[in-house]
Design an enzyme around this catalytic site. Structure first.
Site, short mmCIF file in Angstrom:
data_model
loop_
_atom_site.label_atom_id
_atom_site.label_comp_id
_atom_site.label_asym_id
_atom_site.label_seq_id
_atom_site.Cartn_x
_atom_site.Cartn_y
_atom_site.Cartn_z
CG HIS B 69 -1.72 1.27 1.53
ND1 HIS B 69 -1.19 2.00 2.45
CD2 HIS B 69 -2.48 1.70 0.81
CE1 HIS B 69 -1.91 3.13 2.45
NE2 HIS B 69 -2.92 2.91 1.58
CD GLU B 72 -2.58 2.66 -3.37
OE1 GLU B 72 -2.68 4.05 -3.28
OE2 GLU B 72 -3.07 1.66 -2.66
CG HIS B 73 -0.29 6.19 -0.66
ND1 HIS B 73 -0.50 7.03 0.39
CD2 HIS B 73 -1.01 5.35 -0.55
CE1 HIS B 73 -1.69 7.02 0.73
NE2 HIS B 73 -2.47 5.95 0.40
CD GLU B 144 -4.77 5.21 3.47
OE1 GLU B 144 -3.65 5.54 3.34
OE2 GLU B 144 -5.30 4.48 2.79
#
Lengths: 434, 427
Positions: B69, B72-73, B144
């Site tokens: 993840h 991905e960012h 997040e």
């Protein structure tokens, strides 16, 4: 009466009698047709809970399908037709909506006649409710009161959403817009099967009703629908719905803190835009909002997230019909002042005309793409036209884009001066409570 | 250039398939008359891929939870600025997401399709990680993570997975923890990128009103790798059949309790048409037993024990398979007991054949509704694209499913000893 030469996604009014308007939206690219029925009412405290509970009581049973199990079985028989119902709020108006989406006749055996059956389904649910002792079945009403009360209490479960809607409400404390679209628990207590049924009868008689048909409808199917609608018994006088008051002077910015058990604080800033939805400057507001918080191009995404890492999300919501804007983000509670200052600084920059070509261009394209994309969903197409009708505008998807393209940077400078901070709502951890 | 065309005449759809020499697969589904064009590139790499042997190495590399993840960012960061800004200038909306087993990058646009397409292909093929960028991203992802910690729906799900699995990494939060992401640096990111972002480990789907010949030519010209694919050895811990825990509970600031329960499948068929058959069978069973037209749902709803947000699903992958269902409830334990009673009743009395036929018909209609939306097509297509099947296979499997098939699956899926129960209660 029936025009079939309309361009894709354009709307035409095909009937208007007894306060029931029927619109047709042509589109043949979808596998489905949709029928949407909207019952409009003024948002007022005495009626809000009645309007909120009504569609779920109707969904419990009608003469043809006396239980909700029968209702859901019928939807499965209609090839898994998608059915949605509920009560929403747009400005100071409540709308009870019923929406059915079923596969076009071309994908099923012609004898099945899904259009007539789907319309009949809606008609039965809305107009032929199951009665007991000449009123709604008491058991259903009591059960739905219980369900709705739980839903009202569970607003807090979604913190991001709660932080936004609570900010809107706090801003408008004392105005009708303050009223929650699902009503209130106190008002729910006063509802029973008898007064709810009386209310229902008067609503069906007096409320403005709009019907939207989207997809491919043959002329004989439209005739069938119109003829059934003409059988609804309507009163001689229809309810009028007053538009909300939009302009408001702010004497002092409200600061409200709410303390709950959470890891991440939510900072929400509520603004009065002072711009009615039918004003030309509304299109300027759309562009302004896109530059400030629209997408990854926006000033706040860049400055609150990418540069400083203060937040994972920062977003805004425009309330078109009441002229409100809420900006909200999730942050560490210790960063409240810092985040507040950055947001206000970006808005001050816009007042000074500090808008780069990149920001302007990207913001414009973001709206163009978003608006054009609406045309790919029947739900969005219908919602777009409902909003046009409430705002009293007659825009098409193309004309919205045209108008926004005409907005210049200078217009945004003028516009930004009319946007005033009204309320700061801070949802934060109990540990911060003094 | 060889492009395969598969026509699905009864539903008016066509699928175009092209394979680049690097092993990269591209799919295209035309949607005539649509304004929006949707493109997604996905990598067969998700939150569960935390241990592997990198190509050319001998030792196992273990990486921090949440790194897929994080990557991905960071893949949007480029030497000349953030790729998202370039998408914005081209008028498209770009996004990305990470699941247990995939990382997907996508955009939707109504104009300048070719420029957007090139930009997406470039974005996934040109990593540019910096220390500074990694550090700022840690702050953003920390927010997040905190947002998800307050999200009762998210928590009840991951607690449920923790109850189901002792070792399987599917139990760990996709975003990682504040501690685990603090260990991430640019070297580890590059290693993960170089291991998992080879074109042979990726696929692409395009949906919209586009000329397909031009499209595949564009894709072909913009893939920069030509070599054969290196082998990725993924290391997964051995997972016993038994549950980790039967029950798990947490307290959060909510008004009504929230629960999820479900069954850990002892049969895991993660690939090929048999996996679709299993998925379809379990999903039909879930609809029949717990769907809105079921007796159980209507009884529980009438008694005020569940509301109309009640949902269920079945997930399967080569490494895990489970069913899951849940909703807010004033008394999750009573609901659980009623579910157990109902399953017991079905075990002896069977299910109703009429219900089965009606629900099959309804699924056909729902499939056609789904094909209305370029977003949904994209999402559904990529979610199965590494399973050696495609989205349209589902329709055929649904049609071919018999009552006997599903009763067999009923008996080997709904096994009480495999049922875990997760509850989030109000503080």
């Amino acid at each position: 009466m029936i025009s079939s030469a309309l361009p894709e996604s354009r709307i035409s009014k095909i009937s208007d009698s007894n306060g029931i308007r029927v619109f047709k939206i042509k589109s043949d690219k979808f596998n489905t047709n949709t029928i949407n029925i909207c019952i409009h009412d003024q948002l007022i405290k005495e009626r809000a809970s009645f309007n909120a509970i009504l569609p779920s009581v109707l969904m419990r049973g009608c003469v043809t399908f006396p239980t909700s199990q029968d209702i859901f079985m019928e939807l499965e028989n209609l090839y898994g037709a998608f059915f949605e119902y509920g009560t929403i709020k747009k400005g100071e108006r409540q709308i009870i909506q019923f929406h059915i989406e079923y596969i076009s006749d071309k994908y099923v055996n012609d004898k099945i006649n899904l259009t007539e059956k789907s319309f009949d389904f809606l008609y039965e649910i809305i107009l032929k409710p199951l009665l007991e002792h000449k009123v709604f079945r008491n058991e259903y009403v009591e059960q739905e009161k219980n369900h709705l009360a739980k839903k009202i209490r569970s607003r807090i479960n979604n913190k991001n959403q709660y932080a936004i809607s609570k900010c809107f409400e706090e801003m408008c404390n004392g105005e009708p817009f303050y009223i929650y679209e699902k009503g209130s628990i106190e008002d729910l207590h006063n509802i029973d099967s008898d007064n709810l049924y009386k209310y229902y009868c008067s609503l069906i008689e007096h409320a403005p009703i709009d019907v939207y048909l989207c997809g491919e409808f043959k002329d004989d199917k439209i005739k069938y629908i119109l003829s059934k609608l003409s059988r609804i018994k309507r009163g001689s006088k229809l309810n009028r719905i007053e538009p909300p008051i939009i302009k408001k002077e702010i004497k002092k910015v409200k600061e409200i803190n709410e303390f709950i058990n959470i890891e991440q604080a939510k900072l929400s800033l509520g603004f009065r835009t002072n711009i009615p939805p039918n004003d030309d400057s509304y299109y300027e507001l759309l562009l302004y909002n896109s530059i400030l918080t629209g997408g990854t191009h926006s000033k706040l995404f860049k400055n609150v997230r990418e540069k400083t890492g203060l937040a994972y999300y920062v977003m805004s919501r425009l309330e078109k019909f009441k002229g409100l804007m809420v900006i909200s983000c999730g942050i560490d509670s210790s960063n409240k002042e810092k985040t507040f200052d950055i947001i206000i600084k970006q808005m001050e920059d816009m007042k000074k005309g500090n808008i780069s070509d990149y920001e302007y261009e990207s913001a414009l394209k973001w709206i163009e793409t978003g608006t054009n994309s609406l045309k790919d969903s029947q739900l969005n197409i219908v919602d777009f036209y409902i909003s046009q009708s409430i705002a009293g505008t007659e825009d098409s998807f193309d004309s919205v884009i045209e108008k926004i393209r005409k907005v210049k940077k200078e217009d945004l400078v003028t516009l930004s001066k009319s946007i005033k901070l009204d309320t700061v709502f801070f949802l934060t951890s109990k540990a911060n409570q003094l | 250039m060889i492009i395969n065309t598969i026509e699905y005449k009864n539903i008016n759809e066509t699928l175009y398939v092209y394979q680049h020499k690097s092993g990269f697969k591209a799919f295209f589904i035309p949607k005539k008359g649509y304004s929006k064009k949707y493109v997604a590139i996905t990598t067969n790499y998700g939150s569960i891929d935390n241990a592997f042997i990198a190509p050319g190495e001998k030792d196992i590399t273990k990486v921090p939870h949440g790194i897929a993840h994080f990557l991905e960012h960071k893949l949007f960061e480029k030497e000349d600025g953030n790729a998202m800004e370039k998408f914005s200038l081209l008028g498209s909306n770009s996004n990305a997401y990470t699941t247990f087993n995939q990382t997907a990058y996508l955009f939707s646009c109504t104009e300048k399709f070719n420029e957007n397409l090139q930009l997406l292909l470039k974005t996934v093929q040109s990593p540019f990680f910096t220390e500074q960028g990694v550090e700022t991203e840690k702050q953003i992802i920390t927010q997040e993570i905190k947002m998800y910690q307050d999200n009762a729906n998210w928590r009840v799900l991951f607690n449920f997975l923790d109850a189901l699995y002792k070792n399987n990494p599917v139990k760990f939060d996709i975003v990682g923890t504040i501690e685990s992401i603090s260990e991430i640096n640019k070297e580890i990111l590059y290693k993960c990128y170089n291991t998992f972002y080879h074109p042979s480990n990726m696929a692409m789907i395009v949906v919209g009103d586009i000329n397909y010949k031009e499209l595949f030519k564009q894709i072909d010209e913009n893939i920069k790798t030509f070599s054969a694919s290196p082998e990725i050895k993924r290391i997964f811990p051995i997972e016993p059949h038994e549950l980790n825990k039967k029950y798990i509970e947490q307290k959060l600031e909510i008004s009504t309790p929230l629960f999820q329960l479900g069954f850990k499948d002892s049969i895991v068929i993660g690939k090929g048409i048999d996996s679709v058959k299993r998925e379809v069978a379990v999903k039909l069973l879930l609809s029949m037993i717990f769907g809105k037209s079921s007796k159980l749902y209507n009884n529980l709803y009438g008694e005020g024990l569940i509301n109309n947000h009640f949902k269920f699903d079945y997930l399967l992958d080569p490494n895990y398979a489970f069913s899951i269902l849940g909703v807010e409830s004033s008394d999750p334990e009573v609901v659980r007991n009623r579910i157990i009673e109902e399953l017991d009743r079905i075990k002896y009395k069977g299910l109703n054949r009429k219900d089965f036929e009606r629900i099959k018909r309804s699924v056909y209609g729902k499939f056609l509704q789904m094909l209305n939306s370029v977003d949904k097509i994209t999402y559904n297509f990529i979610s199965v694209c590494f399973k050696e099947v495609n989205m349209f296979d589902y329709l055929e499997v649904y049609n071919g499913m018999s009552y006997e098939n599903i009763m067999e699956v009923f008996n080997n899926h709904f096994i009480l000893n495999n049922m875990a129960f997760s509850v989030v209660n109000p503080v």
